[in-house]
Design an enzyme around this catalytic site. Structure first.
Site, PDB file in Angstrom:
ATOM      1  N   HIS A  40      30.555  10.899  51.813  1.00 30.63           N
ATOM      2  CA  HIS A  40      29.757  11.468  50.918  1.00 30.63           C
ATOM      3  C   HIS A  40      30.545  12.448  50.131  1.00 30.63           C
ATOM      4  CE1 HIS A  40      26.434  14.578  50.034  1.00 30.63           C
ATOM      5  NE2 HIS A  40      25.972  13.561  49.272  1.00 30.63           N
ATOM      6  N   ARG A  41      30.705  12.232  48.874  1.00 27.99           N
ATOM      7  CA  ARG A  41      31.342  12.792  47.824  1.00 27.99           C
ATOM      8  C   ARG A  41      32.904  12.975  48.365  1.00 27.99           C
ATOM      9  NH1 ARG A  41      27.270  18.512  47.253  1.00 27.99           N
ATOM     10  NH2 ARG A  41      25.370  17.025  47.381  1.00 27.99           N
ATOM     11  N   GLU A  67      31.862   8.074  48.365  1.00 25.68           N
ATOM     12  CA  GLU A  67      30.761   7.887  47.479  1.00 25.68           C
ATOM     13  C   GLU A  67      30.968   9.122  46.537  1.00 25.68           C
ATOM     14  OE1 GLU A  67      26.639  10.123  46.280  1.00 25.68           O
ATOM     15  OE2 GLU A  67      28.364  10.896  47.371  1.00 25.68           O
ATOM     16  N   ASP A  69      29.593  11.294  42.484  1.00 26.37           N
ATOM     17  CA  ASP A  69      28.713  11.352  41.462  1.00 26.37           C
ATOM     18  C   ASP A  69      29.291  11.392  39.932  1.00 26.37           C
ATOM     19  OD1 ASP A  69      26.414  12.380  43.650  1.00 26.37           O
ATOM     20  OD2 ASP A  69      28.242  13.562  43.785  1.00 26.37           O
ATOM     21  N   HIS A  82      29.045  16.464  41.106  1.00 25.08           N
ATOM     22  CA  HIS A  82      27.706  16.304  41.749  1.00 25.08           C
ATOM     23  C   HIS A  82      26.715  17.153  41.069  1.00 25.08           C
ATOM     24  CE1 HIS A  82      24.265  17.484  44.236  1.00 25.08           C
ATOM     25  NE2 HIS A  82      24.265  16.282  44.610  1.00 25.08           N
ATOM     26  N   GLU A 150      27.380   6.893  42.166  1.00 23.63           N
ATOM     27  CA  GLU A 150      25.820   7.429  41.925  1.00 23.63           C
ATOM     28  C   GLU A 150      25.941   7.961  40.445  1.00 23.63           C
ATOM     29  OE1 GLU A 150      22.695  10.842  42.918  1.00 23.63           O
ATOM     30  OE2 GLU A 150      24.090  10.399  44.494  1.00 23.63           O
ATOM     31  N   LYS A 152      24.337  10.222  38.346  1.00 26.69           N
ATOM     32  CA  LYS A 152      23.645  11.383  38.535  1.00 26.69           C
ATOM     33  C   LYS A 152      22.820  11.904  37.209  1.00 26.69           C
ATOM     34  CE  LYS A 152      23.198  14.303  42.017  1.00 26.69           C
ATOM     35  NZ  LYS A 152      22.740  13.782  43.434  1.00 26.69           N
ATOM     36  N   ASP A 278      29.224  13.657  55.313  1.00 24.75           N
ATOM     37  CA  ASP A 278      30.240  14.588  54.889  1.00 24.75           C
ATOM     38  C   ASP A 278      31.411  14.461  55.877  1.00 24.75           C
ATOM     39  OD1 ASP A 278      28.832  15.417  52.629  1.00 24.75           O
ATOM     40  OD2 ASP A 278      28.020  17.276  53.942  1.00 24.75           O
TER      41      ASP A 278
END
Length: 289
Positions: A40-41, A67, A69, A82, A150, A152, A278
């Protein structure tokens, strides 16, 4: 929709326990494959989120999927961040003190490139920058990783779907070799529908937990239903799997954001196809155990 859809739908809608499955990884039972683990991120627990340093750190700990954003600057550059504000993860308040609320859309790419996006996380990352999407996908490609991208706040950036797909195409991410390494997701159903209409071959994921009654609508343009892990159940995952997505495969479920071994094992037991975390090494080791 698969033949088992009627049963799954009835179960989910009526709240019966008939389809509750054993506390095992249903997907693993079916095909021997554990859930996909997504950083994540790019692994926000270990490096400043959404930076090139985070991708590098994710690669070092063996994270195959990352991943990110995507937002858009005032002059049309796609950048990886993000929040729709630069305030939390950069030193924008110090560099541009008079420009609150420091929205990404109010700054040029050159201005954003001046910001420190790493010091907030730790001195070791001082000087890290907000990457452009081009820089980001090139670094992911360098490590031969896969990307869950993603879009955003697409309502803030009209046309961002076409722009992101154009950049991905220019960078080779829409060819046959890369397509299996890319998923585009969003909280916006309209944005995902646009992505699917523009590039039907691209795999897409809807972020959220639509009702079972709504799933036929989403199955027309989304390959995945990606809910917060706290909203997932075995019955819901089974109901989602009962539908066929736009690429003639069962809908998948990627759950987020799972950061403990116990939660990872529990969610895997619901039969999810992917876990967004994460701490990808913690989740990976828990699933192996």
């Amino acid at each position: 929709m698969h033949a088992r859809a009627v049963t799954a739908l009835t179960t989910a809608l009526l709240g019966t326990a008939a389809l509750l499955l054993p506390a095992t990884d249903v997907r693993a039972v079916e095909d021997g494959t554990p859930p996909t683990v997504v950083a994540h991120r790019a692994g926000a627990a270990y490096a400043p989120e959404n930076t090139l340093a985070a991708i590098d750190r994710a690669a070092r700990i063996g994270a195959v999927w990352v991943e990110n954003d995507v937002q858009r600057t005032r002059d049309g550059e796609l950048v990886v961040l993000h929040d729709d504000s630069l305030q939390r993860t950069t030193d924008v308040e110090r560099v541009f003190p008079g420009r609150a609320p420091w929205k990404v859309k109010d700054f040029t790419a050159a201005e954003i490139a001046r910001l420190d996006a790493g010091s907030w996380f730790g001195a070791a990352y001082a000087g890290a920058r907000v990457p452009t999407l081009q820089q980001y996908v090139r670094r992911v490609d360098l490590h031969r990783q896969k990307l869950l991208l993603e879009l955003k706040n697409p309502e803030l950036y009209p046309g961002i779907e076409r722009e992101a797909l154009k950049l991905l195409g220019n960078e080779g991410w829409l060819d046959g070799r890369h397509r299996s390494r890319l998923i585009v997701q969003s909280f916006s159903a309209a944005s995902l529908r646009t992505v699917h209409d523009l590039r039907p071959g691209v795999k897409t994921g809807f972020l959220g937990t639509p009702s079972v009654a709504q799933l036929p609508t989403y199955a027309a343009f989304a390959d995945q239903i990606n809910p917060a892990y706290t909203s997932v159940s075995r019955a819901y995952v089974s109901a989602v799997h009962a539908f066929t997505g736009p690429h003639d495969k069962p809908l998948e479920v990627f759950a987020w954001t799972v950061d403990t071994a116990d939660a990872a094992r529990r969610v895997a037991g619901y039969g999810v196809d992917g876990i967004i975390t994460d701490k990808p090494d913690v989740v990976r080791d828990a699933l192996r155990g």
